[in-house]
Design an enzyme around this catalytic site. Structure first.
Site, mmCIF file in Angstrom:
data_model
loop_
_atom_site.group_PDB
_atom_site.id
_atom_site.type_symbol
_atom_site.label_atom_id
_atom_site.label_comp_id
_atom_site.label_asym_id
_atom_site.label_seq_id
_atom_site.Cartn_x
_atom_site.Cartn_y
_atom_site.Cartn_z
ATOM 1 N N ASP A 83 -0.150 5.230 1.004
ATOM 2 C CA ASP A 83 -0.266 6.135 2.088
ATOM 3 C C ASP A 83 -0.428 5.480 3.353
ATOM 4 O O ASP A 83 -1.380 4.495 3.502
ATOM 5 C CB ASP A 83 -1.787 7.057 1.815
ATOM 6 C CG ASP A 83 -1.511 7.745 0.572
ATOM 7 O OD1 ASP A 83 -0.783 8.614 0.566
ATOM 8 O OD2 ASP A 83 -2.392 7.596 -0.479
ATOM 9 N N ASP A 92 0.677 -1.055 -0.001
ATOM 10 C CA ASP A 92 0.019 -0.089 0.024
ATOM 11 C C ASP A 92 0.835 1.361 -0.035
ATOM 12 O O ASP A 92 1.998 1.218 0.289
ATOM 13 C CB ASP A 92 -0.765 -0.039 1.157
ATOM 14 C CG ASP A 92 -1.599 1.184 1.477
ATOM 15 O OD1 ASP A 92 -2.283 1.575 0.353
ATOM 16 O OD2 ASP A 92 -1.471 1.958 2.495
#
Length: 222
Positions: free
Chosen positions: A18, A16
């Protein structure tokens, strides 16, 4: 608290963006507080659910009776604002060294950001963009749906069980689990979500390439 001090037999790593390798919380808070206030919502409550999902999905969660086309219109404006605002975007602790250690390991970025936002934030954080990336344009469903992680694994050429996901949010951890992958939680948001392992940041993870070509992750500290 970690549930595992090592994780072995990994053939691919799915990241991922953020909250996991890029700290963009300052931008997220600015943009989403403004949007919440414009719609008469409690901004503090809204910020509890914005992480991990695509913007339109968060808006639908917060305003369930609102026409979806309005969410998509607002999401387009939100993405433009977030892409233009990189003030305070920095790498998560340990992310530069961690990304460097993945240079010869199959890995992919799987993010709810669109391509432009992913490029802006990875650039602002001075992190290398993986050759394989699954962005908002690549999927039909937002996390916690597993589609993005399954696409990332397929593009890298590995089975879900051979992959590990690094995530920070509830939606992301749920997506990784739904994809049938092991999950490493990164940062405070992931601590209570029951990942297979948890670290405060990426200074706590070491990548070891094994003789058989697989990877072992070593976790240190709390």
């Amino acid at each position: 608290m970690r549930r595992s001090e090592t994780m072995s037999a990994i053939k691919a790593v799915l990241l991922d963006m953020d909250g996991t390798i890029v700290n963009s919380d300052a931008v997220v808070e600015r943009c989403w507080r403004r949007w919440a206030e414009e719609h008469g919502l409690d901004a503090d409550e809204a910020l509890k659910v914005v992480h991990g999902r695509q913007g339109w999905a968060t808006m639908a969660h917060l305003l369930p009776d609102r026409p979806m086309e309005l969410n998509h219109e607002d999401n387009r404006r939100m993405l433009e604002a977030e892409t233009a605002d990189t003030d305070g975007v920095v790498p998560i602790g340990g992310a530069p060294a961690f990304m460097a250690s993945l240079a010869d390991v199959p890995h992919a970025l799987v993010t709810s950001a669109d391509r432009a936002l992913a490029e802006a934030r990875m650039g602002a954080a001075a992190l290398p963009m993986p050759a394989v990336r699954v962005t908002a344009e690549s999927v039909s469903a937002s996390k916690p749906d597993p589609e993005g992680f399954l696409k990332g694994a397929a593009e890298l050429g590995f089975a879900p069980s051979e992959c590990v996901v690094l995530e920070d949010s509830e939606a992301g951890v749920a997506a990784g689990r739904a994809a049938g992958m092991r999950v490493v939680g990164v940062g405070p948001r992931a601590a209570s979500l029951g990942p297979d392992a948890h670290v405060t940041d990426l200074t706590r993870v070491r990548v070891e390439r094994m003789p058989d070509g697989t990877v072992t992750l070593h976790f240190t500290g709390a």
